[in-house]
Design a protein around this motif. Structure first.
Motif, PDB file in Angstrom:
ATOM      1  N   GLU A   1       0.819  -1.212   0.000  1.00  0.00           N
ATOM      2  CA  GLU A   1       0.000   0.000   0.000  1.00  0.00           C
ATOM      3  C   GLU A   1       0.855   1.266   0.000  1.00  0.00           C
ATOM      4  OE1 GLU A   1      -3.230  -0.056  -0.363  1.00  0.00           O
ATOM      5  OE2 GLU A   1      -3.134  -2.253  -0.433  1.00  0.00           O
ATOM      6  N   GLN A   2       2.095   1.172   0.422  1.00  0.00           N
ATOM      7  CA  GLN A   2       2.975   2.341   0.502  1.00  0.00           C
ATOM      8  C   GLN A   2       4.206   2.192  -0.399  1.00  0.00           C
ATOM      9  OE1 GLN A   2       2.349   0.535   3.534  1.00  0.00           O
ATOM     10  NE2 GLN A   2       0.508   1.734   4.034  1.00  0.00           N
ATOM     11  N   GLN A   3       4.080   1.391  -1.475  1.00  0.00           N
ATOM     12  CA  GLN A   3       5.266   1.040  -2.249  1.00  0.00           C
ATOM     13  C   GLN A   3       5.924   2.249  -2.904  1.00  0.00           C
ATOM     14  OE1 GLN A   3       4.523  -0.945  -6.115  1.00  0.00           O
ATOM     15  NE2 GLN A   3       2.420  -1.243  -5.400  1.00  0.00           N
ATOM     16  N   ILE A   4       5.151   3.211  -3.411  1.00  0.00           N
ATOM     17  CA  ILE A   4       5.755   4.365  -4.078  1.00  0.00           C
ATOM     18  C   ILE A   4       6.491   5.247  -3.078  1.00  0.00           C
ATOM     19  CG2 ILE A   4       5.318   6.464  -5.403  1.00  0.00           C
ATOM     20  CD1 ILE A   4       3.066   5.083  -6.816  1.00  0.00           C
ATOM     21  N   ILE A   5       5.828   5.560  -1.965  1.00  0.00           N
ATOM     22  CA  ILE A   5       6.437   6.466  -0.992  1.00  0.00           C
ATOM     23  C   ILE A   5       7.629   5.814  -0.288  1.00  0.00           C
ATOM     24  CG2 ILE A   5       4.898   5.816   0.912  1.00  0.00           C
ATOM     25  CD1 ILE A   5       6.124   9.362   0.083  1.00  0.00           C
ATOM     26  N   TYR A   6       7.538   4.512  -0.011  1.00  0.00           N
ATOM     27  CA  TYR A   6       8.657   3.824   0.647  1.00  0.00           C
ATOM     28  C   TYR A   6       9.829   3.619  -0.313  1.00  0.00           C
ATOM     29  CZ  TYR A   6       6.176   2.869   5.010  1.00  0.00           C
ATOM     30  OH  TYR A   6       5.537   2.992   6.224  1.00  0.00           O
ATOM     31  N   THR A   7       9.520   3.407  -1.591  1.00  0.00           N
ATOM     32  CA  THR A   7      10.597   3.357  -2.588  1.00  0.00           C
ATOM     33  C   THR A   7      11.314   4.697  -2.636  1.00  0.00           C
ATOM     34  OG1 THR A   7       9.470   1.696  -3.948  1.00  0.00           O
ATOM     35  CG2 THR A   7      11.141   3.058  -5.036  1.00  0.00           C
ATOM     36  N   GLY A   8      10.540   5.774  -2.623  1.00  0.00           N
ATOM     37  CA  GLY A   8      11.141   7.104  -2.575  1.00  0.00           C
ATOM     38  C   GLY A   8      11.953   7.330  -1.318  1.00  0.00           C
ATOM     39  N   LEU A   9      11.485   6.765  -0.176  1.00  0.00           N
ATOM     40  CA  LEU A   9      12.219   6.913   1.078  1.00  0.00           C
ATOM     41  C   LEU A   9      13.571   6.201   1.015  1.00  0.00           C
ATOM     42  CD1 LEU A   9      12.132   7.947   4.011  1.00  0.00           C
ATOM     43  CD2 LEU A   9      11.070   5.766   4.656  1.00  0.00           C
ATOM     44  N   LEU A  10      13.568   4.986   0.459  1.00  0.00           N
ATOM     45  CA  LEU A  10      14.820   4.252   0.312  1.00  0.00           C
ATOM     46  C   LEU A  10      15.804   4.995  -0.591  1.00  0.00           C
ATOM     47  CD1 LEU A  10      13.940   0.455  -0.068  1.00  0.00           C
ATOM     48  CD2 LEU A  10      15.715   1.423   1.400  1.00  0.00           C
ATOM     49  N   LEU A  11      15.289   5.469  -1.724  1.00  0.00           N
ATOM     50  CA  LEU A  11      16.159   6.198  -2.650  1.00  0.00           C
ATOM     51  C   LEU A  11      16.596   7.528  -2.059  1.00  0.00           C
ATOM     52  CD1 LEU A  11      14.307   5.469  -6.014  1.00  0.00           C
ATOM     53  CD2 LEU A  11      16.416   4.463  -5.167  1.00  0.00           C
ATOM     54  N   GLY A  12      15.701   8.138  -1.282  1.00  0.00           N
ATOM     55  CA  GLY A  12      16.080   9.381  -0.617  1.00  0.00           C
ATOM     56  C   GLY A  12      17.210   9.173   0.376  1.00  0.00           C
ATOM     57  N   GLY A  13      17.170   8.039   1.105  1.00  0.00           N
ATOM     58  CA  GLY A  13      18.260   7.725   2.026  1.00  0.00           C
ATOM     59  C   GLY A  13      19.572   7.509   1.293  1.00  0.00           C
ATOM     60  N   ARG A  14      19.510   6.795   0.172  1.00  0.00           N
ATOM     61  CA  ARG A  14      20.714   6.606  -0.646  1.00  0.00           C
ATOM     62  C   ARG A  14      21.244   7.948  -1.144  1.00  0.00           C
ATOM     63  NH1 ARG A  14      21.673   1.523  -3.115  1.00  0.00           N
ATOM     64  NH2 ARG A  14      20.217  -0.120  -2.484  1.00  0.00           N
ATOM     65  N   GLY A  15      20.309   8.773  -1.610  1.00  0.00           N
ATOM     66  CA  GLY A  15      20.719  10.058  -2.159  1.00  0.00           C
ATOM     67  C   GLY A  15      21.317  10.989  -1.127  1.00  0.00           C
ATOM     68  N   LEU A  16      20.717  11.023   0.066  1.00  0.00           N
ATOM     69  CA  LEU A  16      21.235  11.890   1.123  1.00  0.00           C
ATOM     70  C   LEU A  16      22.646  11.474   1.523  1.00  0.00           C
ATOM     71  CD1 LEU A  16      20.726  14.190   3.108  1.00  0.00           C
ATOM     72  CD2 LEU A  16      19.727  12.510   4.691  1.00  0.00           C
ATOM     73  N   ALA A  17      22.864  10.169   1.617  1.00  0.00           N
ATOM     74  CA  ALA A  17      24.204   9.685   1.967  1.00  0.00           C
ATOM     75  C   ALA A  17      25.219  10.081   0.903  1.00  0.00           C
ATOM     76  CB  ALA A  17      24.179   8.162   2.121  1.00  0.00           C
ATOM     77  N   THR A  18      24.826   9.944  -0.358  1.00  0.00           N
ATOM     78  CA  THR A  18      25.734  10.296  -1.442  1.00  0.00           C
ATOM     79  C   THR A  18      26.027  11.785  -1.448  1.00  0.00           C
ATOM     80  OG1 THR A  18      24.786   8.485  -2.729  1.00  0.00           O
ATOM     81  CG2 THR A  18      26.125  10.073  -3.923  1.00  0.00           C
ATOM     82  N   LEU A  19      25.002  12.602  -1.195  1.00  0.00           N
ATOM     83  CA  LEU A  19      25.205  14.048  -1.143  1.00  0.00           C
ATOM     84  C   LEU A  19      26.147  14.441  -0.013  1.00  0.00           C
ATOM     85  CD1 LEU A  19      21.654  15.536  -1.832  1.00  0.00           C
ATOM     86  CD2 LEU A  19      23.699  15.834  -3.218  1.00  0.00           C
ATOM     87  N   LEU A  20      25.959  13.825   1.146  1.00  0.00           N
ATOM     88  CA  LEU A  20      26.744  14.212   2.322  1.00  0.00           C
ATOM     89  C   LEU A  20      28.186  13.730   2.237  1.00  0.00           C
ATOM     90  CD1 LEU A  20      24.177  13.554   5.202  1.00  0.00           C
ATOM     91  CD2 LEU A  20      24.885  15.760   4.265  1.00  0.00           C
ATOM     92  N   PHE A  21      28.400  12.572   1.584  1.00  0.00           N
ATOM     93  CA  PHE A  21      29.721  11.946   1.670  1.00  0.00           C
ATOM     94  C   PHE A  21      30.539  11.984   0.377  1.00  0.00           C
ATOM     95  CE2 PHE A  21      27.505  10.132   5.275  1.00  0.00           C
ATOM     96  CZ  PHE A  21      28.484  10.134   6.264  1.00  0.00           C
ATOM     97  N   SER A  22      29.939  12.368  -0.751  1.00  0.00           N
ATOM     98  CA  SER A  22      30.717  12.334  -1.990  1.00  0.00           C
ATOM     99  C   SER A  22      31.808  13.398  -1.997  1.00  0.00           C
ATOM    100  CB  SER A  22      29.797  12.500  -3.200  1.00  0.00           C
ATOM    101  OG  SER A  22      29.074  13.712  -3.131  1.00  0.00           O
ATOM    102  N   LEU A  23      31.495  14.608  -1.532  1.00  0.00           N
ATOM    103  CA  LEU A  23      32.528  15.648  -1.477  1.00  0.00           C
ATOM    104  C   LEU A  23      33.595  15.301  -0.446  1.00  0.00           C
ATOM    105  CD1 LEU A  23      30.387  18.904  -1.789  1.00  0.00           C
ATOM    106  CD2 LEU A  23      31.771  17.788  -3.541  1.00  0.00           C
ATOM    107  N   ILE A  24      33.153  14.781   0.701  1.00  0.00           N
ATOM    108  CA  ILE A  24      34.119  14.328   1.704  1.00  0.00           C
ATOM    109  C   ILE A  24      34.940  13.175   1.143  1.00  0.00           C
ATOM    110  CG2 ILE A  24      34.356  13.290   3.998  1.00  0.00           C
ATOM    111  CD1 ILE A  24      31.780  14.756   4.781  1.00  0.00           C
ATOM    112  N   GLY A  25      34.276  12.292   0.380  1.00  0.00           N
ATOM    113  CA  GLY A  25      34.990  11.183  -0.239  1.00  0.00           C
ATOM    114  C   GLY A  25      36.050  11.660  -1.204  1.00  0.00           C
TER     115      GLY A  25
END
Length: 419
Positions: free
Chosen positions: A48-72
């Motif tokens: 019932e929440q597949q679209i929003i939870y898919t977005g949440l998972l991808l959002g978590g991936r994206g936030l990590a990449t944003l925060l750590f790519s420059l530091i990386g």
């Protein structure tokens, strides 16, 4: 180059590049497999929440990449890059073990998604650090004369995994279930970690101990060099604006809009991956074409037009053909931008500038969360149409504001790699 070695594969004469490329292939295999398997897991556990939870998972991936790519990027310019790769992949293995356990056992019921998102965030952070160190190592491994060929082969190897991993994930998820498949994929690290351990090149930048200052210096350097800035900007628009719709929500598009199920999505992925591999292999033979700014500009425009056609298509076959165009355009832009930047950036800044590439991917994944929320109410077709036209407009704007990018040509270079 040894007699009989095909021109398209000449970078493979370098031992360390062969090991680096093999590791990249395995990382490229497990990445999309994990991505798709988690989406299938969400669809199975939270229908019932597949679209929003898919977005949440991808959002978590994206936030990590944003925060750590420059530091990386700063880490890649501060420490020996081989050690950075080994540390990142070791940490990634441990984190993904715990992700697999949560997916298999769902110990917290409906709240298990929170744990999966949190651990996926940390695993994505390790990859955000891994990427700039891996890319910045290539010139030290092959030298500048084989750089274009090496980048094209590296891109081809990564893209080749898409038509393999995604259809494979679609089939195996139906046969074994997402949790079992995710756990089985962890055996890939039995190849990844030893390959890194066998590398013996030296590659290190000139960043100081102050990470924040190193990050700022990298951003200021990029801003001062308008061609580098424009190349990064075009990639940023394609990944950050275009990809959330046609790429990250592709599974939902196949199952909910086209109603073709997992097999139809596998066909879409095959078209994308096949186009990407074909484009990368062409540039492996023609690095002079890859190093032209006009190639990057044409790729950006072609990607945007393909994204618009994708949004209007309701035929699986037209969508699959459009995905071929998206794959070719994305590989052309990635290879071209990488060659242009790697040829122009100084060694001491290489990791930090290349760290901007995963930043664009992170932005795309982070945007997927609000986009999925809007699509939940407004409809996915409307959202994808807006994203496609926005991608076209922003790409055209960058080309008009920085016309120098169209006139870039590859410069004559000489090898600095060990024999």
């Amino acid at each position: 180059m040894p007699s009989g070695t095909p021109q398209a594969f000449r970078a493979l004469r370098h031992r360390n590049f062969r090991f680096l490329l093999a590791g990249t292939v395995l990382v490229g295999l497990v990445g999309p497999l994990h991505f798709v398997t988690q989406i299938f897991w969400v669809q199975h556990v939270y229908p019932e929440q597949q679209i929003i939870y898919t977005g949440l998972l991808l959002g978590g991936r994206g936030l990590a990449t944003l925060l750590f790519s420059l530091i990386g990027g700063a880490i890649a310019d501060r420490f020996e890059r081989r050690q950075v790769l080994l540390g990142c992949e070791s940490a990634s293995l441990v984190l993904n073990i715990f992700v697999a356990l949560l997916m298999l056992m769902t110990p917290f019921g409906g709240a298990t998604i929170i744990g999966v998102v949190a651990l996926t965030f940390l695993a994505s952070a390790t990859q955000a650090i891994d990427h700039p160190a891996r890319q910045a190592s290539i010139p030290s491994v092959v030298g500048m004369d084989d750089l274009g060929n090496a980048i094209s082969l590296n891109s081809a190897a990564q893209q080749l995994m898409i038509p393999i991993a995604i259809p494979l994930a679609a089939v195996l998820n139906g046969a074994f279930g997402p949790g079992v498949l995710y756990a089985a994929s962890l055996f890939t690290w039995l190849g990844i970690i030893p390959l890194i351990a066998m590398l013996n090149y030296e590659s290190r930048g000139e960043a100081g101990r102050q990470m924040l200052r190193a990050v700022v210096d990298g951003l200021l350097y990029t801003r001062r060099h308008v061609v580098i800035l424009a190349a990064v900007g075009l990639v940023f628009v394609m990944h950050g604006v275009g990809m959330p719709g046609v790429g990250n929500l592709g599974v939902i598009w196949a199952t909910e809009i086209l109603e073709v199920g997992e097999e139809g999505f596998a066909l879409m992925a095959f078209g994308w991956g096949g186009g990407a591999v074909a484009g990368s292999m062409y540039f492996a033979q023609r690095p002079d074409v890859a190093g032209r700014g006009s190639t990057l500009v044409l790729a950006a425009i072609a990607f945007a037009v393909s994204a618009i056609i994708f949004a209007f298509s309701r035929s699986i076959w037209l969508t699959a053909v459009t995905n071929v165009g998206l794959g070719v355009a994305l590989s052309a832009s990635t290879v071209s931008a990488s060659v242009i930047i790697q040829q122009k950036v100084v060694e001491g800044m290489r990791g930090r500038v290349m760290g901007l590439f995963p930043l664009t991917n992170g932005f795309a994944m982070l945007l997927t969360f609000p986009i999925s929320a809007i699509a939940q109410s407004a409809g996915l077709p409307i959202v994808l149409t807006v994203l496609g036209w926005t991608t076209l407009g922003l790409s055209a704007l960058i080309v008009l504001v920085v016309p120098q990018i169209r006139r870039v040509r590859p410069e004559p270079v000489y090898s600095t790699a060990p024999g």
